[in-house]
Structures are given as structure tokens and as C-alpha cells.
Design a protein around this motif. Structure first.
Motif, mmCIF file in Angstrom:
data_model
loop_
_atom_site.group_PDB
_atom_site.id
_atom_site.type_symbol
_atom_site.label_atom_id
_atom_site.label_comp_id
_atom_site.label_asym_id
_atom_site.label_seq_id
_atom_site.Cartn_x
_atom_site.Cartn_y
_atom_site.Cartn_z
ATOM 1 N N THR A 1 95.524 73.741 -10.904
ATOM 2 C CA THR A 1 94.848 73.656 -9.611
ATOM 3 C C THR A 1 94.825 72.195 -9.181
ATOM 4 O OG1 THR A 1 93.478 75.574 -10.125
ATOM 5 C CG2 THR A 1 92.707 74.143 -8.349
ATOM 6 N N GLY B 1 95.091 66.911 3.454
ATOM 7 C CA GLY B 1 96.240 67.811 3.295
ATOM 8 C C GLY B 1 97.027 68.132 4.557
ATOM 9 N N VAL C 1 101.288 69.597 -0.371
ATOM 10 C CA VAL C 1 100.704 70.940 -0.558
ATOM 11 C C VAL C 1 101.824 71.943 -0.841
ATOM 12 C CG1 VAL C 1 99.660 72.872 0.720
ATOM 13 C CG2 VAL C 1 98.597 70.596 0.810
ATOM 14 N N LEU D 1 102.792 74.082 -4.231
ATOM 15 C CA LEU D 1 102.825 75.556 -4.229
ATOM 16 C C LEU D 1 104.168 76.048 -4.752
ATOM 17 C CD1 LEU D 1 101.133 76.212 -0.773
ATOM 18 C CD2 LEU D 1 100.176 76.816 -3.016
ATOM 19 N N ARG E 1 98.106 76.104 -7.744
ATOM 20 C CA ARG E 1 97.152 76.529 -6.714
ATOM 21 C C ARG E 1 96.665 75.258 -6.031
ATOM 22 N NH1 ARG E 1 91.209 78.846 -7.114
ATOM 23 N NH2 ARG E 1 91.146 77.586 -9.001
ATOM 24 N N VAL E 2 96.574 75.278 -4.706
ATOM 25 C CA VAL E 2 96.247 74.044 -3.993
ATOM 26 C C VAL E 2 95.033 74.229 -3.095
ATOM 27 C CG1 VAL E 2 97.105 72.221 -2.473
ATOM 28 C CG2 VAL E 2 98.705 73.420 -3.980
ATOM 29 N N ALA F 1 92.974 71.927 -0.308
ATOM 30 C CA ALA F 1 93.252 70.722 0.464
ATOM 31 C C ALA F 1 92.178 70.511 1.514
ATOM 32 C CB ALA F 1 94.628 70.825 1.141
ATOM 33 N N LEU G 1 96.060 74.307 7.378
ATOM 34 C CA LEU G 1 96.130 74.286 5.909
ATOM 35 C C LEU G 1 96.339 75.695 5.349
ATOM 36 C CD1 LEU G 1 93.375 71.679 4.916
ATOM 37 C CD2 LEU G 1 95.862 71.408 4.879
ATOM 38 N N ALA H 1 97.460 76.504 1.559
ATOM 39 C CA ALA H 1 96.371 75.877 0.797
ATOM 40 C C ALA H 1 95.056 76.593 1.072
ATOM 41 C CB ALA H 1 96.245 74.413 1.202
ATOM 42 N N THR H 2 94.107 76.437 0.152
ATOM 43 C CA THR H 2 92.732 76.837 0.425
ATOM 44 C C THR H 2 92.066 75.645 1.101
ATOM 45 O OG1 THR H 2 92.695 78.192 -1.559
ATOM 46 C CG2 THR H 2 90.556 77.574 -0.624
#
Ligand SMILES: NC(=O)c1ccc[n+]([C@@H]2O[C@H](COP(=O)([O-])OP(=O)(O)OC[C@H]3O[C@@H](n4cnc5c(N)ncnc54)[C@H](OP(=O)(O)O)[C@@H]3O)[C@@H](O)[C@H]2O)c1
Length: 300
Positions: free
Chosen positions: A140, A146, A155, A159, A164-165, A167, A177, A182-183
Motif C-alpha cells: 500500500t 496525486g 499513481v 497500480l 494499492r494506492v 492519494a 484520483l 487511487a483511493t
């Protein structure tokens, strides 16, 4: 040829798109007829004199650190590329009709010139960050900043490795994002707690590409201080984080080859906003504002 230039440090208004001497490829370099060149924050940092240590400008200043175009000179010792090839990469003074590149990769035919130009500095920096942080499948990663040039590319590169990203961005870029996979979390006060909540605990690595969050907050997220890497806050080293400005950390040819592969397979998509060279000042002003989504690119 014409090149973007300035004769005194100042705001983007001092930029001129006018005659300059042709550059030539030295040993290990190639020259391209430029089809697009991106704007990076280092360009306006140079233009405004932030990097001059208080000294006045000596001579004429030229700008640009990446570009895409058609090879028209191949320097001594260079193999694997020929006049007429379409490439993108990194160099100096690239915001011009002709530019010399020190590192490059073949432009995937399906990729737009502006997108390829945008991938040079951002792609090399992203590759460098992920390699130094040893980001692998299942890890992670938190990318602080990001949505900008380096951030959005990093990012997607992370991935593509199976990481897991999470940002950060402003409210305006949270959907962007999400779009790139990204989360999203909001930056600013309390960002570390929001990252921890999104990750369900600490993260394996933190890549600070904005240099705005107190480094102690970023270190609190990582297994050890050295798993925080910054390209934008060089004081972060004093707290035990790592910093990188390129140099020997950089493997540009390998990085650009990786970036070309990701672009070709649609694993890396770069949102670009383009401006003609003679309206470069507009792009510089936006970059200086610090809230770029994706990349700003100059085209002939
Ligand atoms: N050391 C190196 O090798 C190296 C290489 C390349 C770049 N850099 C440096 O890295 C920095 C970023 O470059 P870039 O090309 O990605 O710039 P950019 O395209 O201008 O993006 C800047 C990003 O910073 C975000 N941001 C603004 N305030 C923030 C905050 N408080 N917290 C977190 N993020 C924030 C913005 O997000 P919002 O738009 O959502 O506000 C924006 O997306 C620059 O300082 C550049 O000089 C260093």
C-alpha cells in the motif's frame, strides 16, 4: 529556430518565443524536431530565479526538461535510434523548435505527441520514486499530491505493479484520483488520519510529490522514516525521510522504456492541457498556481 527564452528573471510575462541558435546532439545524445514539450514546476522555478541563489541571470535563459518529436540528429556512440524515429524523453532547453535529448524511448504510435511529451520528467520521477521505495504487488502506497504531473503518473505506475494506492488532492481532484484508480483523500490538516482510515492502518511507503505536508505526519504513516521519500521537500531528510533530486538515483533510459510500455498498453493515461508555444505564459501561470490536474504541454 525559435525557442522560449528570457533575459531577466521574472514572472511568465517576461517569456519570449523568438529566434535562438540551433542546438546539436553531442556524444550520447539525439536531437529532435519538437512536436510537444511539457511544463514542469522546475521551469517556473528557474524562470523566477528561485534556483539562482540570488545571482542575476547571466546570458539568456532557456527552458524545458522533456519533449517528444522526430529524431533529426544522432550523436556519436548512440545506437538503437535513427533519423526519422518518433521519440519522447528528457533533455534541457526543450521548449524550442529543436531540442537535444539525453534519454529517450520510442513513442508508441498510438500515443499523442502531447501525452508523450508529458511523460518524460513525470515518468522518470515516478519510476525513480517507486524503485527507491521498493513498491511491489500487494504493497500500500500513499502518494501525497496525486493529481499533478508526477503524482498522477506515479499513481498509475504503482497500480500497474499491483500496489494499492491512496492519494491526496484538493476537493476538486478527488474524482480525478478515483478515475485513475487511487483511493482519494483530502490533503491538509488531518491528512495522516484520513490515510490511515482509508488504508485500514499504516502504509508500506509514502511518496511526497507536493512537499506541503509536515514530514512528521508522513513519517507517522510509514513502517520507518526511510520509507518516506520526497521530491519536493528537501528538508525532509533532517527527520529521517529520504529525498531525491535525480542524479545518480536516476535510471532514465530504463524508466522511459517502462513508461513507453505502460502508455502503449493504456496502463498509463495522462490528462493534458495544451497551449501553443507563443502562449506559454498562460501555461506557466497555471503551473505556478500549484493546482494542475495532469500535465500542461506546449505545442508548435
Ligand atoms: N526532485 C525531483 O527529482 C523532482 C522531479 C519532478 C518534480 N519535482 C517537484 O515535485 C513537485 C510536484 O511536481 P508536479 O510536476 O507533480 O507538479 P504539478 O503538476 O504542478 O502538481 C502539483 C500538485 O500538488 C498538489 N498539491 C497542492 N497543494 C497540496 C498540498 N497541500 N498537499 C498535497 N498536495 C498538494 C496539487 O493538487 P490539487 O490540484 O488537487 O490542489 C497538484 O496536483 C514540484 O515541486 C516539482 O518541482 C521534483
Amino acid at each position: 529556430m525559435r525557442a522560449l527564452q528570457y533575459t531577466a528573471y521574472g514572472d511568465p510575462e517576461v517569456l519570449e518565443w523568438t529566434e535562438a541558435a540551433d542546438p546539436h546532439a553531442g556524444s550520447g545524445q539525439i536531437r529532435i524536431a519538437v512536436r510537444a514539450a511539457s511544463v514542469n514546476p522546475i521551469d517556473w522555478k528557474a524562470l523566477t530565479g528561485m534556483l539562482s541563489g540570488g545571482e542575476p541571470l547571466a546570458g539568456i535563459g532557456y527552458l524545458g526538461n522533456d519533449a517528444a518529436g522526430v529524431v533529426d540528429e544522432v550523436g556519436d556512440g548512440v545506437t538503437g535510434v535513427a533519423v526519422g524515429d518518433e521519440v519522447f524523453g528528457r533533455g534541457r532547453n526543450t521548449q524550442a523548435e529543436y531540442a537535444v535529448l539525453d534519454s529517450w524511448a520510442a513513442k508508441p504510435p498510438s500515443i499523442d505527441w502531447a501525452v508523450a511529451a508529458a511523460a518524460g520528467v513525470a515518468g522518470e520521477t515516478g519510476e525513480r520514486g517507486l524503485r527507491l521505495l521498493d513498491v511491489n504487488a500487494g504493497d500500500t502506497l500513499f502518494v501525497d499530491g496525486g493529481a499533478g504531473g508526477v503524482g498522477a503518473v506515479t499513481v498509475q505506475m504503482a497500480l500497474a505493479r499491483g500496489a494499492r494506492v491512496i492519494a491526496s488532492s484538493s476537493e476538486a481532484n478527488q474524482d480525478y484520483l478515483r478515475e485513475i484508480g487511487a483511493t482519494p483523500v483530502l490533503y491538509g490538516q488531518g491528512v495522516a488520519a484520513r490515510v490511515r482510515a482509508a488504508a485500514g492502518g499504516p502504509v508500506d511507503a509514502v511518496f511526497d510529490v507536493a512537499g506541503k505536508t509536515p514530514v512528521e505526519d508522513l513519517i507517522s504513516l510509514a513502517p520507518e522514516p526511510s520509507q518516506v521519500l520526497s521530491v519536493a521537500n528537501f528538508a525532509a531528510g533532517q527527520a529521517g525521510a529520504r529525498v531525491t533530486g535525480g542524479g545518480t538515483d536516476s535510471h532514465p533510459m530504463e524508466a522511459l522504456a517502462q513508461v513507453a510500455e505502460l502508455l502503449a498498453h493504456n496502463k498509463l493515461v495522462i490528462k493534458v492541457q495544451t497551449f501553443p508555444f507563443d502562449r506559454a505564459a498562460e501555461a506557466y501561470r497555471i503551473s505556478q498556481g500549484g493546482h494542475v490536474r495532469g500535465k500542461l504541454v506546449l505545442v508548435p
